[in-house]
Every structure is written in structure tokens, then in C-alpha cells.
Design a protein around this motif. Structure first.
Motif, short mmCIF file in Angstrom:
data_model
loop_
_atom_site.label_atom_id
_atom_site.label_comp_id
_atom_site.label_asym_id
_atom_site.label_seq_id
_atom_site.Cartn_x
_atom_site.Cartn_y
_atom_site.Cartn_z
N SER A 14 15.14 -3.55 2.82
CA SER A 14 13.80 -4.02 3.22
C SER A 14 13.58 -3.76 4.71
O SER A 14 12.49 -3.35 5.12
N VAL A 15 14.61 -4.00 5.51
CA VAL A 15 14.51 -3.74 6.95
C VAL A 15 14.31 -2.24 7.19
O VAL A 15 13.50 -1.84 8.04
N ALA A 16 15.04 -1.41 6.45
CA ALA A 16 14.91 0.04 6.63
C ALA A 16 13.49 0.51 6.30
O ALA A 16 12.91 1.33 7.02
N PRO A 21 28.78 -6.13 11.42
CA PRO A 21 27.85 -7.27 11.49
C PRO A 21 26.43 -6.81 11.18
O PRO A 21 26.06 -5.66 11.45
N ALA A 22 25.63 -7.71 10.63
CA ALA A 22 24.26 -7.36 10.26
C ALA A 22 23.47 -6.84 11.45
O ALA A 22 22.70 -5.88 11.32
N VAL A 23 23.65 -7.45 12.62
CA VAL A 23 22.88 -7.03 13.79
C VAL A 23 23.20 -5.60 14.17
O VAL A 23 22.30 -4.84 14.60
N ALA A 24 24.45 -5.17 14.00
CA ALA A 24 24.83 -3.79 14.32
C ALA A 24 24.21 -2.81 13.33
O ALA A 24 23.70 -1.74 13.71
N ARG A 25 24.23 -3.17 12.05
CA ARG A 25 23.63 -2.29 11.05
C ARG A 25 22.11 -2.18 11.24
O ARG A 25 21.53 -1.10 11.11
N ILE A 26 21.48 -3.30 11.58
CA ILE A 26 20.04 -3.28 11.83
C ILE A 26 19.73 -2.42 13.05
O ILE A 26 18.75 -1.67 13.07
N ALA A 27 20.58 -2.51 14.07
CA ALA A 27 20.38 -1.69 15.27
C ALA A 27 20.46 -0.20 14.94
O ALA A 27 19.64 0.60 15.42
N VAL A 28 21.43 0.19 14.12
CA VAL A 28 21.56 1.60 13.72
C VAL A 28 20.32 2.04 12.95
O VAL A 28 19.74 3.11 13.21
N ILE A 29 19.90 1.24 11.98
CA ILE A 29 18.71 1.56 11.19
C ILE A 29 17.49 1.69 12.09
O ILE A 29 16.70 2.65 11.97
N TYR A 30 17.34 0.76 13.02
CA TYR A 30 16.15 0.76 13.88
C TYR A 30 16.14 1.97 14.82
O TYR A 30 15.10 2.62 14.97
N VAL A 31 17.28 2.28 15.41
CA VAL A 31 17.34 3.43 16.32
C VAL A 31 17.07 4.72 15.56
O VAL A 31 16.30 5.58 16.03
N MET A 32 17.67 4.88 14.40
CA MET A 32 17.43 6.09 13.60
C MET A 32 15.96 6.20 13.21
O MET A 32 15.37 7.29 13.24
N SER A 33 15.36 5.08 12.85
CA SER A 33 13.94 5.09 12.48
C SER A 33 13.07 5.49 13.67
O SER A 33 12.10 6.24 13.51
N ARG A 34 13.41 4.99 14.86
CA ARG A 34 12.63 5.33 16.04
C ARG A 34 12.79 6.82 16.40
O ARG A 34 11.86 7.45 16.91
#
Length: 398
Positions: free
Chosen positions: A144-146, A15-28
């Protein structure tokens, strides 16, 4: 099927929300590593001293003003210097982020500020993806989110600044406008307006949006109820935008208390500034900055004209238009707003962060995206090192 192909298939199946969560955590995690490296190398001359903690960074610079608002509120009497001029004070900082952080942290403001910024950053990523996904394919929206999550000023998602919360409200507001979920906006407009300055830019955007919808009404039907919503929301945004000035004037007994407070920071650059005149900030800063760089004052005006011209060219580009009228009109409105009210100095890059929906116009090629991501991370390191690791002078304030 290669390992990379299998990974892509699995990744796209999430799901998009899971992929965004992974990207966001890795970025942080990347940002945290950069902050730790900068802290370890911080000199004794830094504002934070040698070996500052991440907590010191969270509470640094303007975070102290938000803490002041949360703990002490706003002054009923404006502080003044020996000449009787209004000095820097808490009225320049809106209340939502300050008090929400205090509530979330149960009185431990720094903890609450960190949590609010982190969560707000994730919500902003979700909102950005939802907004861009209406115009871009999934791959482009996710990249774009990444880039947004790893942008040069992404450390704002981890410090006590209101930008992350404002971005969360802004992304949701632009998504709501694009999806024509009008009732969401009646809540989001006041939340934006009392989080940080910028709601008057949203009011301008709504006006331009109404005009665009009117001229396109044959191909994109504009109902009477939508006209009412656009007018009502525009009026609400204007009312919220000017209400803080009225509140500050009533509490302090000084009608222009807010404007005088904002000008207190400008006087550090241009002594003798007395009143606010739209667009004067950039016109005054242009010759000042170029003179500081050892160049003739007239080159400042040339530089300013080039900056404005390039900004206009970029905002009217086809790739920006492809993001939809909501993103393009917001970007144009916010740039006009900055030109009208802001004095460019070391916080300029932070003030540009609300233009983040433009990450949707990032490169489309694989290597272009990779290079852009690497440049973002490099930009983070440069900004964190300059503002937090070595920050101790007037041009190193976030």
C-alpha cells in the motif's frame, strides 16, 4: 533457497522504516526521471516553455500563490475586477506550508518547498504504514505504501504544493485516532486546518466516529474521557475550519472574503456565480462539462448520479470496511465534504489525494499488485505531461 527467497528473507528482516525509505527513494527517482523526460519533450506552447528545469516545475502553478503568501502575506484589501467582483487572491491558500517552506529554505522559497514536500511525503508513508499495519499484514501494508508513493499524482511530493504536508498530518492524525493517542490530535488538527482546506471533513469524521463508538460501546468500551476527547476535538476542528473565514473577514473588512475568494476561481467556469450554496458546485458542473463534451445537459446529471452511486458502493465495500472505521469514516466524510464545497474541474484529481488511505484496499495478488504499480507509474507520466509538460489551458491546471 532461491535467490528471490533469500532476498525476501533479507528484505523482511529490515526494520519497516528502512524498507519504507527504500521504497520512497526509488519512487522519487522514478518520478524525477518522468519529470525530466516530460521537460525534455515540452513544447514552446507550454506554460513553462521548452526545456523547463525541475525548479520551474517546483515553482509552477499554485506554488506561486504559496510563494506570494510567504513573501508578501495576505492582502488587506481584496483585489477586484472591473465589475467590482472579488478576483483570485492569496486568501485561498493557507499559511503553514508557505511559511514553513520559507523557513526551511532560509528565504529561498523554492528550495524550502521542495525539501518540505519531500520530507512530508516520507512522513506520510510512515504514517500510512502505521495506520494500515493495525489492520493488514506487513506485506499488504508495505505494498500500500509503494502504491501511495508511486501514485498517479505522486509528483506532488516534489513540487510546491501543500498536499504532501497535509497528507503527513492526516496520516498521523488517523493513526493517532486509531491508536487513541488523543493528545496528538490537539496539535495535528490545527496543523491540518491551516495547511490546506479539509479540516471540516475531519470534524464530520470525528462526529461519525463518536456515533460508531457509542453504538459499539458494549464490545468496544467507550470511556467518559474518550467522549470528552471526541467532543473537544470535534469542536476544535470546527473552530479551526471556520476561523480562516473569520480571520480573512477581519483583515479585509469583508465578512465573506474567503468564500468570495474561493468563488473567484469558480466564476471562471460559471460566470455570474455570486454566493456559496452547499452542493451547488457539482450540480452546476455536471451539465456544463457534458455540454462541453458535446452531450445533452441532462446526461450530466445522470453521470453525476452514477459517480455518487459508485463512490458510495466503493466506500461501503467490505475491503474498505476491513481497513477500520477511521479510514472508512474519513473517506466518507471527505467525499461528502468535496460534494458540498468543491466545483469539479482540472484540479479534481489533486483534490482526491486525501483519500490515499484507501490504497490499503489495493489488490492482494502478486500480479494484481504489479499491474497496479505499473498503472500508477503510467498515470504519473500522463498527469505530469498533461499538467506540466503541455499545460497551458484551463483544463490543464493541477
Amino acid at each position: 533457497m532461491t535467490t528471490l527467497s533469500r532476498f525476501r528473507a533479507v528484505w523482511r528482516g529490515w526494520p519497516a522504516v528502512a524498507r519504507i525509505a527504500v521504497i520512497y527513494v526509488m519512487s522519487r527517482l522514478v518520478t524525477t526521471a518522468l519529470m525530466l523526460q516530460v521537460a525534455a519533450a515540452a513544447p514552446s506552447t507550454s506554460r513553462f516553455g521548452p526545456n523547463p528545469s525541475l525548479g520551474d516545475f517546483v515553482l509552477g502553478w499554485d506554488a506561486q500563490w504559496y510563494w506570494t503568501v510567504a513573501v508578501f502575506g495576505y492582502p488587506s484589501a481584496l483585489p477586484r475586477d472591473d465589475a467590482g467582483t472579488v478576483a483570485e487572491n492569496a486568501w485561498a491558500f493557507m499559511p503553514v506550508y508557505a511559511h514553513l517552506s520559507n523557513a526551511v529554505g532560509l528565504g529561498v522559497w523554492g528550495t524550502g518547498a521542495l525539501v518540505v514536500s519531500l520530507v512530508a511525503g516520507f512522513v506520510a508513508c510512515l504514517g500510512l504504514h502505521g495506520l494500515l499495519r493495525r489492520r493488514l499484514d506487513d506485506d499488504a501494508a508495505m505494498w500500500s505504501v509503494a502504491l501511495f508513493a508511486s501514485a498517479p499524482l505522486a509528483a506532488l511530493f516534489q513540487v510546491g504544493y501543500a498536499e504532501a504536508l497535509f497528507l503527513a498530518f492526516l496520516m498521523l492524525a488517523l493513526w493517532a485516532l486509531a491508536a487513541r493517542r488523543w493528545w496528538w490530535l490537539y496539535a495535528l488538527v490545527p496543523l491540518m486546518g491551516y495547511t490546506r482546506p479539509g479540516i471540516l471533513a475531519f470534524a464530520l469524521m470525528l462526529g461519525l466516529y463518536g456515533l460508531v463508538r457509542w453504538f459499539r460501546r458494549r464490545s468496544d468500551v467507550l470511556s467518559s474521557s474518550e467522549i470528552v476527547h471526541i467532543l473537544a476535538l470535534g469542536a476544535l476542528a470546527v473552530a479551526v475550519g471556520f476561523s480562516w473565514q473569520i480571520i480573512a473577514g477581519i483583515v479585509t473588512g469583508v465578512p465573506d472574503a474567503y468564500l468570495q475568494t474561493e468563488l473567484a476561481w469558480r466564476r471562471g467556469w460559471l460566470p455570474g456565480t455570486e454566493g456559496f450554496v452547499p452542493f451547488e458546485g457539482w450540480l452546476g458542473a455536471a451539465p456544463l462539462w457534458f455540454s462541453l463534451w458535446g452531450l445533452p445537459a441532462w446526461t450530466g446529471y445522470v453521470g453525476l448520479a452514477l459517480i455518487v452511486g459508485l463512490a458510495a458502493w466503493g466506500l461501503l465495500a467490505r475491503r474498505v470496511r476491513a481497513l477500520g472505521p477511521e479510514v472508512q469514516l474519513w473517506s466518507i466524510s471527505y467525499v461528502v465534504y468535496l460534494l458540498a464545497v468543491f466545483f469539479p474541474q482540472s484540479s479534481t484529481f489533486r483534490l482526491l489525494v486525501p483519500l490515499s488511505p484507501l490504497w490499503g484496499a489495493a489488490p492482494r495478488s502478486r500480479w494484481g499488485r504489479i499491474v497496479a504499480l505499473l498503472l500508477c507509474v503510467l498515470g504519473q507520466w500522463v498527469w505530469i505531461a498533461a499538467m506540466y509538460g503541455h499545460g497551458n489551458t484551463f483544463w490543464q491546471i493541477p
